[in-house]
Design an enzyme around this catalytic site. Structure first.
Site, PDB file in Angstrom:
ATOM      1  CD  GLU A 154      31.222  41.921  38.869  1.00  0.00           C
ATOM      2  OE1 GLU A 154      32.070  42.823  39.130  1.00  0.00           O
ATOM      3  OE2 GLU A 154      31.028  40.936  39.571  1.00  0.00           O
ATOM      4  CD  GLU A 183      39.248  45.896  42.364  1.00  0.00           C
ATOM      5  OE1 GLU A 183      39.707  45.633  41.250  1.00  0.00           O
ATOM      6  OE2 GLU A 183      38.128  45.538  42.751  1.00  0.00           O
ATOM      7  CE  LYS A 204      40.615  30.376  33.356  1.00  0.00           C
ATOM      8  NZ  LYS A 204      41.174  30.284  34.710  1.00  0.00           N
ATOM      9  CB  CYS A 207      34.394  43.137  42.212  1.00  0.00           C
ATOM     10  SG  CYS A 207      32.860  42.212  42.345  1.00  0.00           S
TER      11      CYS A 207
END
Lengths: 479, 329
Positions: free
Chosen positions: A257, A388, A183, A291
């Site tokens: 991850e 983040e 997906k 990331c």
């Protein structure tokens, strides 16, 4: 006519190479089929233009896709000799190269990233992953993890590197004999759907790769499906935790991850001009939607002022704008939602007393844009140093000694990547051994290669992708 | 605001760095204390800037600017007065069929050809540059190098392209190199108190490392060189994008420190218009637009000029012409 300034004229890559259809179905069992959910629109983040309407997979669609993958695994793919599977992977890799310009243009339109990045990084590295894992397909018995596949892999990928994350997920899974249901993110489904066409072009047996589109609910249905053997997810730590909870108590294998808050550490003996490039590449590459972005700059106090002056001067030359212009360095923020998040955290940074400076670039009137920004005077106590941002926002902190740099770099719930800049080789080795991060780059940043494993410590996730280690997550002997 | 640029003066720079240049040890300490250059990173950055896509109006601007920056060069044992006269004529009117085509910055010749070039160029605005100081090797006694320089200046040279003593540089005798540049700079003085401009050639193909290029750049700038130049054209590799980038970073940093601007001249190996435009992108994004001027950036080249002219004609007419439509001089 000439003027006395060197203004680069627009140099747009042509859109005519891509053929975006008005609507897309789901790719299940080798064919495009209608979805039964509520279809949604995907837009260009640079212009807010509607690109296409995409089907949403509901529970029943997910079930069909998993069934197709199971059939393909049992009847065809797991029985096929590795050297035959390799042929398909090589074929896919070559088609990605052949259709590279098409993929790059489509990626830039749907994602907002500059064409020079999709052209020079995303697409070639995606092809490289297929080439690399094609080479493993007939050598799995030497991998150290055996050669028995897991079965059906449910893979959910983010919007920051749509095609590249697809390659990271699909290439090793297929090489190991698994079949997949993947997906893509709801804001960037188009290159995955073009990849589905590439699978058809490569004559990949039906059901080996299934692409279903949709948002969070579709993803939940997929990873929660009872007949899935493996869940692989790249995305936010929040969603990653939810997935870990959802699969707890089942025998599904999981790799995650997740997020990061990487320290990019500049010592006073660093090659400064190259360090500046590394800082810029670390946080402004892909608008900071990375990331492993170097979002915390740790600079030794004795050179902090010099580094900041050089960094600001360099940032002033960044060219923000049309993602399809070949001279664009910084493209559009991927979505209104992400832009709101970046704005919110930046405002908090300012409210908490950090000094905000943005590169003096004009923002286009339409679309989602945020200028390359740095915050100075940031401490470990600031939220922008801990959370983040996932945008072009850099927090600048200082340190006095290597021990302090290590302490500050490790003082985060994340541990995905780090960078070290120094001319001293022994210091690089000492830092690499002390930093709790999956990747430590020395005198460079954001370098990706299919032969090199990638993954995190702590809240940045578990499992490794890339290299021999990347096979472990897709083989029975890899536990 | 950066300090307003002024031309380097031997007195100014020497005064500011008198502590640095008072001994070999202090000079070495300073040069070795400059931030290092990471070769991989520098190469990557130069290559990335080389992918800029310069089209239409930007390309037209860049081509004309590049022509104006050319030091049209002939440095051969077989040079004759006739060859130099032809070259000088070409420098003034690179494209005889198009009066809007600008002249080049200078012609660059050996000292014995200066008078001939000057005779043709007169007050056209095109300068005469002469290589001196036992070009290209620099292997001669200092008094011979100085005599070589004075000879060229007396013959009417506007600019002197000197070579540094690479042997002294590589063996760490930085002060000797420094003092030699200072002495040549003094030899550039004319009786009327004016002075020929001094370009200092490093022969970067012999210095090899980017750290050496950066150190040589600072050495030459502190000694009062008006320009720093990559190569003689007699050694391979000659000019490269990353070497030129390191030198552009040096002149940028030197202006930050002293307020003085120093020019940069890559020479040798730049043959295509596309390459020339890559260099201009480098100038624009590394040193800054202030250097986009023939006073501050030059190309040492010979065959490059016709390539620029062919591209220029293509821009204006939409058609490529063959080499026979451009003069061979």
């Amino acid at each position: 006519m000439t003027s006395n300034v060197f203004e680069y004229a627009p140099a747009p890559e042509s859109r005519s190479i891509v053929d975006i259809k008005p609507s897309y179905g789901l790719f299940v069992d080798g064919e495009f089929v209608d979805g039964h959910g509520t279809s949604f629109k995907t837009i260009s983040p640079a212009t807010e233009e509607v690109l296409s309407e995409v089907a949403e997979a509901d529970q029943a669609d997910v079930d069909l896709a998993v069934k197709a993958a199971r059939r393909a695994h049992t009847r065809v793919w797991s029985r096929m000799p590795g050297r035959e599977r390799a042929k398909y992977l090589y074929r896919i890799a070559r088609i990605i190269q052949e259709r590279g310009r098409e993929l790059a243009v489509l990626e830039s339109i749907d994602n907002g990233k500059p064409i020079k990045e999709s052209r020079d990084v995303d697409v070639p590295v995606a092809a490289a992953h297929f080439f690399y894992y094609a080479g493993w397909a007939d050598k799995l018995e030497y991998s150290g993890y055996g050669d028995r596949s897991l079965g059906v892999a449910a893979q959910v990928i983010p919007w920051n590197f749509p095609l590249l994350m697809l390659a990271w997920k699909i290439a090793p899974a297929l090489a190991c004999g698994n079949t997949v249901v993947l997906k893509p993110a709801e804001t960037t489904p188009l290159t995955a759907l073009l990849f589905a066409e590439i699978c058809q072009q490569a004559d990949l047996p039906p059901g080996v790769v299934n692409i279903i589109t949709g948002a969070g609910a579709t993803g939940q249905a997929l990873v929660g499906h009872a007949d899935v053997d493996k869940v692989a997810f790249t995305g936010s730590t929040e969603v990653g935790k939810a997935i870990a909870r959802a699969v707890a108590g089942t025998d599904k294998r999981v790799t995650l991850e997740l997020g990061g808050k990487a320290a990019n550490i500049v010592f006073d003996d660093a090659p400064l001009d190259q360090a500046i490039e590394g800082i810029v590449d670390g946080i402004f590459f892909n608008q900071g939607h990375v990331c492993c972005a170097g979002s915390r700059l740790l600079v030794q106090e004795s050179v902090a002022e010099d580094v900041l002056d050089r960094l600001k001067r360099r940032m002033a030359t960044l060219r923000l704008g049309d993602p399809l212009d070949k001279n664009t360095d910084v493209g559009a923020i991927n979505s209104a939602e992400q832009l709101a998040r970046i704005r919110e955290l930046s405002d908090i940074g300012e409210a908490e007393g950090a000094g905000r400076w943005s590169a003096p670039c004009e923002l286009p009137a339409h679309g989602f844009w945020f200028p390359p920004t740095i915050f100075t005077g940031v401490t470990q106590a600031h939220r922008i140093a801990r959370e983040e941002v996932f945008g072009p926002v850099l927090s600048v902190l200082t340190f006095r000694t290597p021990a302090e740099a290590i302490e500050k770099a490790n003082n985060t719930p994340y541990g995905l990547s780090a960078g070290v800049w120094t001319d001293k080789g022994s210091l690089i080795l000492k830092m690499a051994g002390s930093l709790r991060a999956g990747v430590v780059w020395a005198n460079t940043f954001n370098k990706f290669d299919p032969t090199s494993p990638f993954g995190g410590y702590k809240e940045s996730g578990y499992g490794r992708e890339g290299g021999r280690h990347g096979l472990a997550g897709y083989l029975k002997g890899g536990e | 605001m950066p300090p307003s640029p002024t031309t380097a003066t031997a007195e100014g720079a020497a005064g500011q760095f008198s502590d640095v240049t008072r001994s070999d040890a202090s000079l070495r300490g300073f040069l070795h204390g400059l931030p290092g250059v990471d070769q991989v990173g520098a190469d990557a950055r130069a290559a990335a800037l080389g992918t800029r896509s310069i089209k239409t109006t930007a390309k037209a601007y860049a081509l004309d600017l590049a022509i104006r920056m050319v030091d049209l060069t002939t440095l051969e044992g077989q040079d004759t007065h006739g060859k130099v006269r032809a070259l000088a004529a070409k420098a003034m009117r690179p494209d005889p069929s198009d009066p809007t085509c600008p002249a080049t910055a200078a012609v660059c010749v050996y000292p014995d050809m200066v008078a001939t070039a000057k005779e043709v160029l007169g007050d056209s605005g095109v300068h005469v540059a002469a290589v001196a100081t036992a070009f290209p090797s620099g292997r001669a006694a200092l008094d011979i190098k100085l005599a070589d320089t004075r000879d060229a200046v007396e013959a009417g040279a506007d600019e002197i392209d000197m070579v540094i003593d690479r042997g002294a540089f590589l063996s760490g005798r930085y002060l000797q190199v420094f003092e030699e540049i200072v002495a040549v700079r003094e030899a550039c003085a004319r009786p009327d108190g004016s002075s020929a401009h001094l370009k200092v050639i490093f022969e970067t193909g012999e210095l090899q490392t980017y750290d050496n290029v950066r150190r040589a750049s600072w050495l030459a700038m502190m000694a009062g060189g008006h320009f720093i130049k990559t190569s003689t054209g007699k050694v391979q590799p000659a000019a490269t994008l990353p070497v030129t980038m390191v030198m552009l970073q040096a002149v940028r940093d030197f202006r930050e420190t002293t307020g003085q601007m120093v020019g940069v001249k890559p020479a040798g190996g730049i043959r295509t218009a596309k390459d020339a435009i890559k260099y201009l992108v480098l100038v624009n994004e590394v040193a800054g637009p202030d250097w986009l001027d023939p006073d501050w950036f030059r190309f040492g080249a010979s065959t490059l000029l016709n390539e620029l002219l062919m591209q220029r004609t293509k821009m204006t007419t939409g058609r490529y012409s063959g080499p026979d439509y451009f003069t061979l001089d």
